[in-house]
Write a protein that holds these residues in place. Structure first.
Motif, mmCIF file in Angstrom:
data_model
loop_
_atom_site.group_PDB
_atom_site.id
_atom_site.type_symbol
_atom_site.label_atom_id
_atom_site.label_comp_id
_atom_site.label_asym_id
_atom_site.label_seq_id
_atom_site.Cartn_x
_atom_site.Cartn_y
_atom_site.Cartn_z
ATOM 1 N N PHE A 1 7.319 -1.416 -6.425
ATOM 2 C CA PHE A 1 7.021 -1.888 -4.955
ATOM 3 C C PHE A 1 6.925 -0.618 -3.932
ATOM 4 C CE2 PHE A 1 8.218 -6.324 -6.214
ATOM 5 C CZ PHE A 1 6.814 -6.983 -5.843
ATOM 6 N N VAL A 2 8.041 0.235 -3.949
ATOM 7 C CA VAL A 2 8.073 1.167 -3.184
ATOM 8 C C VAL A 2 6.813 2.305 -3.313
ATOM 9 C CG1 VAL A 2 9.753 3.247 -2.438
ATOM 10 C CG2 VAL A 2 10.578 1.102 -2.906
ATOM 11 N N ASN A 3 6.655 2.528 -4.313
ATOM 12 C CA ASN A 3 5.501 3.286 -4.597
ATOM 13 C C ASN A 3 4.128 2.688 -4.214
ATOM 14 O OD1 ASN A 3 6.917 5.193 -5.605
ATOM 15 N ND2 ASN A 3 6.515 4.595 -7.965
ATOM 16 N N CYS A 4 3.892 1.385 -4.495
ATOM 17 C CA CYS A 4 2.935 0.782 -4.195
ATOM 18 C C CYS A 4 2.557 0.667 -2.508
ATOM 19 C CB CYS A 4 2.918 -0.699 -4.638
ATOM 20 S SG CYS A 4 1.332 -1.666 -4.307
ATOM 21 N N VAL A 5 3.606 0.354 -1.784
ATOM 22 C CA VAL A 5 3.605 0.136 -0.514
ATOM 23 C C VAL A 5 3.314 1.565 0.166
ATOM 24 C CG1 VAL A 5 5.034 -0.192 1.562
ATOM 25 C CG2 VAL A 5 5.261 -1.935 -0.151
ATOM 26 N N GLU A 6 3.886 2.454 -0.082
ATOM 27 C CA GLU A 6 3.809 3.928 0.247
ATOM 28 C C GLU A 6 2.409 4.428 -0.038
ATOM 29 O OE1 GLU A 6 6.930 6.434 -1.542
ATOM 30 O OE2 GLU A 6 8.243 5.742 -0.167
ATOM 31 N N ARG A 7 1.924 4.189 -1.170
ATOM 32 C CA ARG A 7 0.358 4.603 -1.598
ATOM 33 C C ARG A 7 -0.605 3.579 -0.348
ATOM 34 N NH1 ARG A 7 1.759 4.001 -6.783
ATOM 35 N NH2 ARG A 7 0.529 2.272 -6.904
ATOM 36 N N PHE A 8 -0.276 2.614 -0.328
ATOM 37 C CA PHE A 8 -1.103 1.647 0.432
ATOM 38 C C PHE A 8 -0.965 2.133 2.009
ATOM 39 C CE2 PHE A 8 -2.106 -2.008 3.308
ATOM 40 C CZ PHE A 8 -2.958 -2.581 2.702
ATOM 41 N N ILE A 9 -0.004 2.536 2.515
ATOM 42 C CA ILE A 9 0.128 3.133 3.827
ATOM 43 C C ILE A 9 -0.528 4.550 3.881
ATOM 44 C CG2 ILE A 9 1.624 4.066 5.714
ATOM 45 C CD1 ILE A 9 3.793 1.713 4.699
ATOM 46 N N ASP A 10 -0.207 5.332 2.986
ATOM 47 C CA ASP A 10 -0.921 6.515 2.854
ATOM 48 C C ASP A 10 -2.612 6.231 3.016
ATOM 49 O OD1 ASP A 10 1.461 7.949 3.011
ATOM 50 O OD2 ASP A 10 1.552 8.401 0.837
ATOM 51 N N THR A 11 -2.877 5.626 1.978
ATOM 52 C CA THR A 11 -4.461 5.344 1.926
ATOM 53 C C THR A 11 -4.967 4.557 3.204
ATOM 54 O OG1 THR A 11 -4.238 5.112 -0.510
ATOM 55 C CG2 THR A 11 -6.189 4.173 0.532
ATOM 56 N N SER A 12 -4.495 4.034 3.919
ATOM 57 C CA SER A 12 -4.914 3.342 4.946
ATOM 58 C C SER A 12 -4.837 4.368 6.029
ATOM 59 C CB SER A 12 -3.822 2.115 5.454
ATOM 60 O OG SER A 12 -3.950 1.014 4.657
ATOM 61 N N GLN A 13 -3.886 4.913 6.182
ATOM 62 C CA GLN A 13 -3.999 6.065 7.121
ATOM 63 C C GLN A 13 -5.078 7.103 6.899
ATOM 64 O OE1 GLN A 13 -1.661 6.384 9.886
ATOM 65 N NE2 GLN A 13 -3.339 7.543 10.484
ATOM 66 N N PHE A 14 -5.342 7.487 5.599
ATOM 67 C CA PHE A 14 -6.115 8.472 5.399
ATOM 68 C C PHE A 14 -7.761 7.842 5.677
ATOM 69 C CE2 PHE A 14 -9.712 9.453 2.322
ATOM 70 C CZ PHE A 14 -9.746 10.987 2.597
ATOM 71 N N ILE A 15 -7.933 6.564 5.201
ATOM 72 C CA ILE A 15 -9.072 5.996 5.832
ATOM 73 C C ILE A 15 -9.352 5.799 7.370
ATOM 74 C CG2 ILE A 15 -10.528 3.840 5.830
ATOM 75 C CD1 ILE A 15 -9.172 3.429 2.932
ATOM 76 N N LEU A 16 -8.449 5.646 8.037
ATOM 77 C CA LEU A 16 -8.415 5.875 9.548
ATOM 78 C C LEU A 16 -8.497 7.015 10.024
ATOM 79 C CD1 LEU A 16 -5.689 3.112 10.330
ATOM 80 C CD2 LEU A 16 -8.189 2.869 10.486
ATOM 81 N N ASN A 17 -8.063 7.854 9.462
ATOM 82 C CA ASN A 17 -8.606 9.369 9.917
ATOM 83 C C ASN A 17 -9.707 9.717 9.715
ATOM 84 O OD1 ASN A 17 -5.552 9.764 10.938
ATOM 85 N ND2 ASN A 17 -4.927 10.793 9.150
ATOM 86 N N ARG A 18 -10.242 9.502 8.552
ATOM 87 C CA ARG A 18 -11.519 9.645 8.042
ATOM 88 C C ARG A 18 -12.670 9.132 8.895
ATOM 89 N NH1 ARG A 18 -14.187 13.953 5.814
ATOM 90 N NH2 ARG A 18 -15.495 13.030 4.198
ATOM 91 N N LEU A 19 -12.310 7.766 9.120
ATOM 92 C CA LEU A 19 -13.210 7.135 10.195
ATOM 93 C C LEU A 19 -13.567 7.839 11.354
ATOM 94 C CD1 LEU A 19 -12.666 3.305 8.962
ATOM 95 C CD2 LEU A 19 -14.670 4.704 8.724
ATOM 96 N N GLU B 1 0.141 -9.003 -1.292
ATOM 97 C CA GLU B 1 -0.730 -9.602 -2.535
ATOM 98 C C GLU B 1 -0.827 -8.606 -3.462
ATOM 99 O OE1 GLU B 1 -4.308 -12.568 -3.203
ATOM 100 O OE2 GLU B 1 -4.095 -11.496 -1.131
ATOM 101 N N LEU B 2 -1.209 -7.366 -2.958
ATOM 102 C CA LEU B 2 -1.720 -6.381 -4.012
ATOM 103 C C LEU B 2 -0.374 -5.966 -4.721
ATOM 104 C CD1 LEU B 2 -4.271 -4.582 -4.722
ATOM 105 C CD2 LEU B 2 -2.958 -2.909 -3.137
ATOM 106 N N CYS B 3 0.574 -5.503 -4.127
ATOM 107 C CA CYS B 3 1.846 -4.955 -4.683
ATOM 108 C C CYS B 3 2.470 -5.986 -5.479
ATOM 109 C CB CYS B 3 2.967 -4.265 -3.667
ATOM 110 S SG CYS B 3 1.931 -2.925 -2.821
ATOM 111 N N TRP B 4 2.375 -7.308 -4.934
ATOM 112 C CA TRP B 4 2.913 -8.329 -5.843
ATOM 113 C C TRP B 4 2.406 -8.420 -7.135
ATOM 114 C CZ3 TRP B 4 7.703 -11.255 -5.423
ATOM 115 C CH2 TRP B 4 7.484 -12.077 -6.374
ATOM 116 N N GLU B 5 1.221 -8.467 -7.276
ATOM 117 C CA GLU B 5 0.189 -8.390 -8.528
ATOM 118 C C GLU B 5 0.527 -7.272 -9.205
ATOM 119 O OE1 GLU B 5 -1.780 -11.145 -9.711
ATOM 120 O OE2 GLU B 5 -0.795 -12.227 -8.206
#
Length: 119
Positions: A85-103, A63-67
């Motif tokens: 799309f490629v950049n959006c997905v990569e940033r989404f994955i990197d950000t998700s991983q960063f958040i999980l690691n931080r938590l 949804e985010l990357c489509w918009e």
């Protein structure tokens, strides 16, 4: 063209809560108090909960990357949208991983602090 298209702005996904509203990494059976239930049932619930979380993340990312990247749907994806799309997905994955690691780091530091207080 959509404003900010292809920009390097960070993508910040929300960390989905487990059933029952927990975000602390506990699996669904523990969170729901099913500790004495059949281990096979517990494992099934854990697997299904993980599937649900994954599907939620994929939906949110789509949804985010489509918009962000899609101006007007057509029969073919242009190179600009594809790159977006490629950049959006990569940033989404990197950000998700960063958040999980931080938590995870936060949980570990809280646990270490609690243990040092009990000594």
């Amino acid at each position: 063209a959509r404003e900010g298209r292809g920009a390097a702005a960070p993508v910040t996904p929300a960390v989905p809560a487990a059933p029952g509203g927990t975000r602390n990494g506990m699996d669904a059976p523990s969170a729901a108090g099913l500790g004495g239930a059949d281990p096979q049932l517990q494992r099934f619930i854990e697997v299904e909960t993980q599937k649900q979380r994954f599907q939620q993340l994929v939906h949110q990312m789509t949804e985010l990357c489509w918009e962000k990247c899609m101006d007007k749907p057509g029969p073919k994806l242009d190179s600009r949208a594809e790159t977006c799309f490629v950049n959006c997905v990569e940033r989404f994955i990197d950000t998700s991983q960063f958040i999980l690691n931080r938590l995870e780091q936060t949980q570990k530091s809280k646990s270490a602090f609690s243990e040092s207080l009990s000594d």
